[in-house]
Design a protein around this motif. Structure first.
Motif, mmCIF file in Angstrom:
data_model
loop_
_atom_site.group_PDB
_atom_site.id
_atom_site.type_symbol
_atom_site.label_atom_id
_atom_site.label_comp_id
_atom_site.label_asym_id
_atom_site.label_seq_id
_atom_site.Cartn_x
_atom_site.Cartn_y
_atom_site.Cartn_z
ATOM 1 N N UNK A 235 24.604 -62.937 82.191
ATOM 2 C CA UNK A 235 23.882 -63.576 81.372
ATOM 3 C C UNK A 235 23.029 -62.262 80.747
ATOM 4 N N UNK A 236 23.383 -61.682 79.798
ATOM 5 C CA UNK A 236 22.403 -60.286 79.323
ATOM 6 C C UNK A 236 20.898 -60.524 79.122
ATOM 7 N N UNK A 237 20.112 -59.611 79.531
ATOM 8 C CA UNK A 237 18.508 -60.010 79.385
ATOM 9 C C UNK A 237 18.286 -59.006 78.266
ATOM 10 N N UNK A 238 18.542 -59.051 77.121
ATOM 11 C CA UNK A 238 18.605 -58.192 76.009
ATOM 12 C C UNK A 238 17.331 -57.830 75.815
ATOM 13 N N UNK A 239 16.224 -58.382 75.751
ATOM 14 C CA UNK A 239 14.886 -58.377 75.485
ATOM 15 C C UNK A 239 14.383 -57.064 76.618
ATOM 16 N N UNK A 240 14.783 -57.224 77.960
ATOM 17 C CA UNK A 240 14.387 -56.345 78.831
ATOM 18 C C UNK A 240 15.213 -54.929 78.655
ATOM 19 N N UNK A 241 16.156 -55.133 78.499
ATOM 20 C CA UNK A 241 17.109 -53.965 78.286
ATOM 21 C C UNK A 241 16.935 -53.320 76.913
ATOM 22 N N UNK A 242 16.739 -53.731 75.905
ATOM 23 C CA UNK A 242 16.391 -52.999 74.880
ATOM 24 C C UNK A 242 14.903 -52.317 74.955
ATOM 25 N N UNK A 243 13.803 -52.831 75.596
ATOM 26 C CA UNK A 243 12.778 -52.045 76.198
ATOM 27 C C UNK A 243 13.066 -50.751 76.995
ATOM 28 N N UNK A 244 14.131 -50.893 78.103
ATOM 29 C CA UNK A 244 14.535 -49.859 78.633
ATOM 30 C C UNK A 244 14.975 -48.799 77.628
ATOM 31 N N UNK A 245 15.977 -49.225 76.835
ATOM 32 C CA UNK A 245 16.663 -48.386 75.989
ATOM 33 C C UNK A 245 15.616 -47.658 75.073
ATOM 34 N N UNK A 246 14.887 -48.314 74.545
ATOM 35 C CA UNK A 246 13.679 -47.379 73.885
ATOM 36 C C UNK A 246 13.034 -46.190 74.575
ATOM 37 N N UNK A 247 12.887 -46.518 75.822
ATOM 38 C CA UNK A 247 12.148 -45.561 76.541
ATOM 39 C C UNK A 247 13.015 -44.306 77.428
ATOM 40 N N UNK A 248 14.486 -44.711 77.157
ATOM 41 C CA UNK A 248 15.391 -44.065 77.798
ATOM 42 C C UNK A 248 16.738 -44.155 77.457
ATOM 43 N N UNK A 249 17.073 -43.333 76.390
ATOM 44 C CA UNK A 249 18.370 -43.267 75.548
ATOM 45 C C UNK A 249 19.573 -43.123 76.480
ATOM 46 N N UNK A 250 19.587 -42.485 77.478
ATOM 47 C CA UNK A 250 20.613 -42.451 78.393
ATOM 48 C C UNK A 250 21.051 -43.817 79.243
ATOM 49 N N UNK A 251 20.217 -44.934 79.003
ATOM 50 C CA UNK A 251 20.627 -45.893 80.062
ATOM 51 C C UNK A 251 20.840 -47.121 78.763
ATOM 52 N N UNK A 252 21.973 -47.227 78.301
ATOM 53 C CA UNK A 252 22.768 -47.991 77.214
ATOM 54 C C UNK A 252 22.951 -49.650 78.034
ATOM 55 N N UNK A 253 23.424 -50.526 77.122
ATOM 56 C CA UNK A 253 23.681 -51.868 77.722
ATOM 57 C C UNK A 253 24.599 -52.611 76.879
ATOM 58 N N UNK A 254 25.189 -53.716 77.527
ATOM 59 C CA UNK A 254 26.223 -54.131 77.103
ATOM 60 C C UNK A 254 25.737 -55.574 76.397
ATOM 61 N N UNK A 255 26.035 -55.932 75.099
ATOM 62 C CA UNK A 255 25.333 -57.155 74.707
ATOM 63 C C UNK A 255 25.940 -58.426 74.876
ATOM 64 N N UNK A 256 27.304 -58.209 75.214
ATOM 65 C CA UNK A 256 28.133 -59.186 75.366
ATOM 66 C C UNK A 256 28.023 -59.591 76.861
ATOM 67 N N UNK A 257 28.426 -60.907 77.445
ATOM 68 C CA UNK A 257 28.378 -61.247 78.739
ATOM 69 C C UNK A 257 29.662 -60.361 79.199
#
Length: 285
Positions: free
Chosen positions: A105-127
């Motif tokens: 269950x991706x927490x996209x809002x939190x992950x997008x904040x993390x990515x904005x501050x650290x582009x070396x941390x990416x995320x999968x949008x899909x489950x």
């Protein structure tokens, strides 16, 4: 030594489909805060200890990995782990590592904040199902090996699902690490109760920081969040496996694990009885 309390796979409220999503996000935020907190009782955060463990266990091969966090929630310790690991590698003049956040269950809002501050941390949008990870995720185009991280999550899986996840891990990845903040001991009840007290005490500050009046309402007026943190924390204690139990699942998962070895340990992160428990498993080279 085996714990006196048998493992019981009881239900956690946060896992239930009926539990409101906005409250689940606040629970995940609270657990992320617990991973990264430093207090007079906590000289080191659990996230920092986890990073130090990975640095010590992977040694000279550290820079050859990409860390993929399965069941990442709101990010947990992964951003802090990435900063500590890359700080260590940068000081040695070695190439740094990337991290990927995934969840059923991706927490996209939190992950997008993390990515904005650290582009070396990416995320999968899909489950992402950890028992059937997408090949595009675990077969890295950059040639790096995959280290799967299970941060405060492996206890959520029942034995059948845990075996499927370990089988998929052995067949598609190069290593995995399990980090848990609890174990099956009566003393650990103290740590869980401390978390509930902290959730109530810090609610006004967190409500202002997160711009979330609901955090205050559901902590002080209707104390749902502290209750769920304590209830799920106690159930998590009962669900958590010993290293020996993890190894038994690994050997019986249906994959060829004859070359895989397991190391484990624990480090205190909060007085008097809060320990970070870890398992690192990899093939013998």
């Amino acid at each position: 030594m085996a714990p006196l309390i048998p493992r019981l796979h009881l239900f956690e409220i946060d896992d239930q489909s009926w539990f409101p999503t906005f409250l689940r996000r606040r629970i995940q935020d609270g657990l992320t805060l617990a991973w990264n907190s430093n207090t007079p009782l906590q000289p080191q955060s659990p996230a920092h200890i986890a990073a130090s463990t990975l640095i010590a266990e992977l040694g000279s091969s550290l820079s050859s990995y990409t860390f993929i966090d399965f069941c990442a929630g709101a990010g947990g310790p992964t951003p802090a782990i990435q900063r500590a690991v890359n700080g260590h590698l940068y000081a040695q003049g070695k190439r740094t590592v990337d991290c990927v956040l995934t969840d059923l269950h991706p927490n996209l809002d939190a992950w997008e904040d993390i990515f904005r501050n650290n582009p070396q941390i990416t995320f999968e949008r899909q489950s992402v199902d950890a028992s059937n990870a997408p090949r595009r995720l675990v077969q890295r185009k950059d040639g790096k090996k995959v280290m799967r991280l299970f941060n405060l999550s492996f206890h959520h899986f029942d034995d059948a699902l845990a075996k499927d996840i370990l089988k998929d891990t052995v067949n598609t990845s190069h290593e995995f690490a399990i980090f848990e903040l609890q174990d099956r001991s009566l003393a650990n009840v103290i740590t869980v109760l401390m978390l509930g007290v902290a959730a109530i005490a810090m609610a006004p500050l967190l409500a202002w920081k997160w711009r979330s009046p609901a955090t205050f309402v559901f902590s002080w007026i209707i104390p749902v969040l502290p209750f769920v943190l304590v209830f799920d924390g106690l159930v998590s204690c009962l669900r958590t496996r010993t290293p020996g139990e993890v190894e038994a699942l690994l050997r019986g998962c249906g994959a060829d694990t004859s070359l895989w070895e397991m190391r484990s340990g624990r480090s205190k992160f909060i007085w008097p009885c809060g320990y970070l428990h870890w398992v690192v498993c990899r093939p013998v080279e």
